[in-house]
Design a protein around this motif. Structure first.
Motif, short mmCIF file in Angstrom:
data_model
loop_
_atom_site.label_atom_id
_atom_site.label_comp_id
_atom_site.label_asym_id
_atom_site.label_seq_id
_atom_site.Cartn_x
_atom_site.Cartn_y
_atom_site.Cartn_z
N ASP A 135 -0.50 -4.67 2.06
CA ASP A 135 0.64 -5.58 1.91
C ASP A 135 1.73 -4.97 1.04
O ASP A 135 2.93 -5.15 1.30
N GLU A 136 1.34 -4.26 0.00
CA GLU A 136 2.34 -3.63 -0.86
C GLU A 136 3.04 -2.49 -0.13
O GLU A 136 4.25 -2.29 -0.29
N THR A 137 2.30 -1.75 0.66
CA THR A 137 2.91 -0.68 1.47
C THR A 137 3.93 -1.26 2.43
O THR A 137 5.04 -0.73 2.58
N LYS A 138 3.58 -2.36 3.09
CA LYS A 138 4.52 -3.00 4.01
C LYS A 138 5.74 -3.55 3.28
O LYS A 138 6.86 -3.49 3.79
N ARG A 139 5.52 -4.06 2.07
CA ARG A 139 6.66 -4.55 1.30
C ARG A 139 7.62 -3.41 0.97
O ARG A 139 8.85 -3.54 1.11
N LEU A 140 7.06 -2.27 0.54
CA LEU A 140 7.90 -1.12 0.22
C LEU A 140 8.60 -0.58 1.46
O LEU A 140 9.77 -0.16 1.38
N GLY A 187 4.83 6.59 -3.56
CA GLY A 187 3.73 7.54 -3.69
C GLY A 187 2.42 6.89 -4.12
O GLY A 187 1.41 6.98 -3.41
N PRO A 188 2.42 6.21 -5.27
CA PRO A 188 1.17 5.60 -5.73
C PRO A 188 0.62 4.53 -4.78
O PRO A 188 -0.59 4.48 -4.52
N MET A 189 1.48 3.68 -4.25
CA MET A 189 0.99 2.57 -3.41
C MET A 189 0.56 3.05 -2.03
O MET A 189 -0.49 2.63 -1.52
N PHE A 190 1.32 3.94 -1.42
CA PHE A 190 0.90 4.48 -0.13
C PHE A 190 -0.41 5.26 -0.30
O PHE A 190 -1.30 5.20 0.55
N GLY A 191 -0.52 5.97 -1.41
CA GLY A 191 -1.74 6.74 -1.66
C GLY A 191 -2.95 5.85 -1.84
O GLY A 191 -4.04 6.15 -1.33
N GLN A 192 -2.80 4.75 -2.55
CA GLN A 192 -3.91 3.82 -2.74
C GLN A 192 -4.29 3.15 -1.42
O GLN A 192 -5.48 2.97 -1.12
N PRO A 235 -9.13 -4.78 -1.76
CA PRO A 235 -8.35 -3.57 -2.08
C PRO A 235 -7.48 -3.11 -0.92
O PRO A 235 -6.30 -2.78 -1.10
N THR A 236 -8.06 -3.08 0.28
CA THR A 236 -7.29 -2.63 1.44
C THR A 236 -6.13 -3.58 1.73
O THR A 236 -5.00 -3.15 1.99
N ASP A 237 -6.42 -4.87 1.67
CA ASP A 237 -5.37 -5.87 1.94
C ASP A 237 -4.25 -5.78 0.91
O ASP A 237 -3.06 -5.86 1.25
#
Length: 233
Positions: A156-161, A127-132, A150-152
């Motif tokens: 990258d964190e969204t792709k990791r999750l 939730g928090p990472m996809f939202g950011q 910020p976008t990168d």
């Protein structure tokens, strides 16, 4: 007849039927969790739309139920010991509904904790990472045009999750194993939003997560999901 007058929120959003669960929400990834769960559980409810356009989630009436000023929140007139109860935070609401009915989460044992751990994974990570990611990619792109950090970072964190989800769903039909649960209900609306709302299929390379995409389609095909998604209209 249940008396909900102790909840100030009902002065702004009056209950037409105070005998059933009152939902204060909006069709966002967090908001639809509750209405989808209620449809899956077959619990009657009354949905009240909390408009972000006029910041109703920050109104004194809404904050009286959720001091954090975020949707969704509920009032159950038939809470513990038969007394009305108000609950906020989508994860807490999902656990409450599952325990109230004995469905969508095992009552005990390893299966219960499998569901809880994937629910917490969504609450603390997805939730928090996809939202950011969505914020910087879609809504604040002009503000970070000269600074891609910020976008990168959140891409990258969204792709990791997504990779973590892919690993789990390549081995199991649902997040907690063989049974559909509140963990799935909490998570798949956020995955759907990456494509439908943020239009980020290509930048996130969603085609590289086939197990996640197949799981999403299984979830979206459920009749209760189709009924619960648009509430409150």
């Amino acid at each position: 007849m249940s008396d909900l007058s102790a909840f100030p929120i009902t002065s702004k959003w009056p209950a037409q039927n105070p005998e059933i669960i009152q939902v204060y929400s909006l069709p966002t990834p967090n908001g639809v969790k509750v209405t989808i769960a209620l449809e899956e559980l077959g619990l009657p409810y009354e949905a009240h739309m909390v408009s972000f356009g006029t910041n109703e989630q920050k109104s004194p009436e809404f904050v009286s139920l959720n001091p954090n000023g975020r949707i969704p929140a509920i009032i159950d007139p038939n809470g513990p010991d038969g007394q009305p109860i108000g609950i906020f935070e989508s994860g807490a609401v999902l656990v409450y509904l599952a325990e109230k009915t004995g469905k969508l989460m095992a009552r005990e044992g390893a299966a219960r904790y499998a569901t809880l751990q994937w629910l917490m994974f969504q609450m603390g990570g997805v939730g928090p990472m996809f939202g950011q990611f969505g914020h910087f990619y879609k809504f604040a792109a002009d503000k970070v045009a000269n600074n891609s950090y910020p976008t990168d970072r959140y891409r990258d964190e969204t792709k990791r999750l997504l990779g973590v989800l892919e690993g789990q769903l390549s081995k199991h039909q649902w997040l907690a194993g063989n049974d559909y649960s509140i963990a799935d209900i909490a998570t798949f609306p956020w995955v759907r939003g990456l494509s439908i709302f943020y239009k980020a299929d290509e930048v996130l390379e969603l085609k590289n997560y086939p197990a996640v995409m197949a799981w999403l389609e299984r979830a979206l095909a459920r009749p209760a999901v189709q009924k619960g998604w648009p509430a409150p209209a």
